[in-house]
Design a protein around this motif. Sequence first.
Motif, PDB file in Angstrom:
ATOM      1  N   ARG A 115       0.875  -1.144   0.023  1.00 58.55           N
ATOM      2  CA  ARG A 115      -0.117  -0.003   0.018  1.00 58.55           C
ATOM      3  C   ARG A 115       0.878   1.256   0.068  1.00 58.55           C
ATOM      4  O   ARG A 115       0.446   2.125  -0.724  1.00 58.55           O
ATOM      5  N   GLN A 116       1.841   1.265   0.747  1.00 60.32           N
ATOM      6  CA  GLN A 116       2.665   2.421   0.636  1.00 60.32           C
ATOM      7  C   GLN A 116       3.543   2.629  -0.576  1.00 60.32           C
ATOM      8  O   GLN A 116       3.663   3.618  -0.934  1.00 60.32           O
ATOM      9  N   MET A 119       0.882   3.826  -2.780  1.00 55.04           N
ATOM     10  CA  MET A 119       0.913   5.399  -2.627  1.00 55.04           C
ATOM     11  C   MET A 119       1.843   6.288  -2.925  1.00 55.04           C
ATOM     12  O   MET A 119       1.557   7.353  -3.586  1.00 55.04           O
ATOM     13  N   GLU A 120       3.182   5.684  -3.075  1.00 47.75           N
ATOM     14  CA  GLU A 120       4.341   6.670  -3.684  1.00 47.75           C
ATOM     15  C   GLU A 120       4.072   6.782  -4.934  1.00 47.75           C
ATOM     16  O   GLU A 120       4.269   8.021  -5.594  1.00 47.75           O
ATOM     17  N   LEU A 149      -5.211   3.471   2.547  1.00 45.53           N
ATOM     18  CA  LEU A 149      -3.969   3.942   3.421  1.00 45.53           C
ATOM     19  C   LEU A 149      -4.324   5.188   4.120  1.00 45.53           C
ATOM     20  O   LEU A 149      -3.332   6.205   3.537  1.00 45.53           O
ATOM     21  N   ALA A 152      -1.376   8.185   5.442  1.00 48.31           N
ATOM     22  CA  ALA A 152      -0.084   7.755   4.613  1.00 48.31           C
ATOM     23  C   ALA A 152       0.828   8.708   5.131  1.00 48.31           C
ATOM     24  O   ALA A 152       0.820   9.901   5.022  1.00 48.31           O
ATOM     25  N   CYS A 154       4.049  10.752   4.353  1.00 45.89           N
ATOM     26  CA  CYS A 154       4.422  11.252   3.245  1.00 45.89           C
ATOM     27  C   CYS A 154       5.347  12.367   3.264  1.00 45.89           C
ATOM     28  O   CYS A 154       5.100  13.282   4.382  1.00 45.89           O
TER      29      CYS A 154
END
Length: 164
Positions: A115-116, A119-120, A149, A152, A154
């Motif tokens: 998920r991370q 997201m990136e 997420l 998140a 960031c």
Amino acid sequence: MKNLNIAAKIIICDYKELNSIEKNVVNYAKEMLKNSYSPYSSFRVGAAVLLSNNEIISGSNQENAAYPSGLCAERTALFYANSKFPDESVSIIAVAAFYKGDYTKEPVTPCGACRQVIMETQNRYNSPVKLILYGKEKIYKVETISDLLPLAFCTCVKNNNSKI
Ligand code: THU
């Protein structure tokens, strides 16, 4: 003191309710899991990503005797897509899994690390990544990774990957 209530929008549908592009990406994920290397878990996962140049890149989970050295299907596909086509945003990621002789009934939902990474990718191209999580009995469609997420991490550094 206040509560912060966080909601996620997840559409539950079946395969025939997907449009032809979505079906195609799911088909790639289902096909790619045949290339999974998963002798330790026997849990085969395939992921496929649709890029803005209409290429579909797919990947499968790759395990290792030193367990943490393996990689999930989602990150295998995404890292390869981003390596080969660094200028193309990702519009869809589809994921499917196969266990004990059949595709899983329940949709397969990406682990926290994936998920991370998704997201990136969404932040990097400033363009939503839609998830289509396949299960034989139902599919989850999620319009943006932000729904999976919330809050998140960031650094909020955008488009800072200088060209060489
Ligand atoms: N796995 C994935 O490839 N993607 C997921 O979203 C969840 C888990 C892999 C990791 C490992 O090879 C196997 O599934 C069992 O956990």
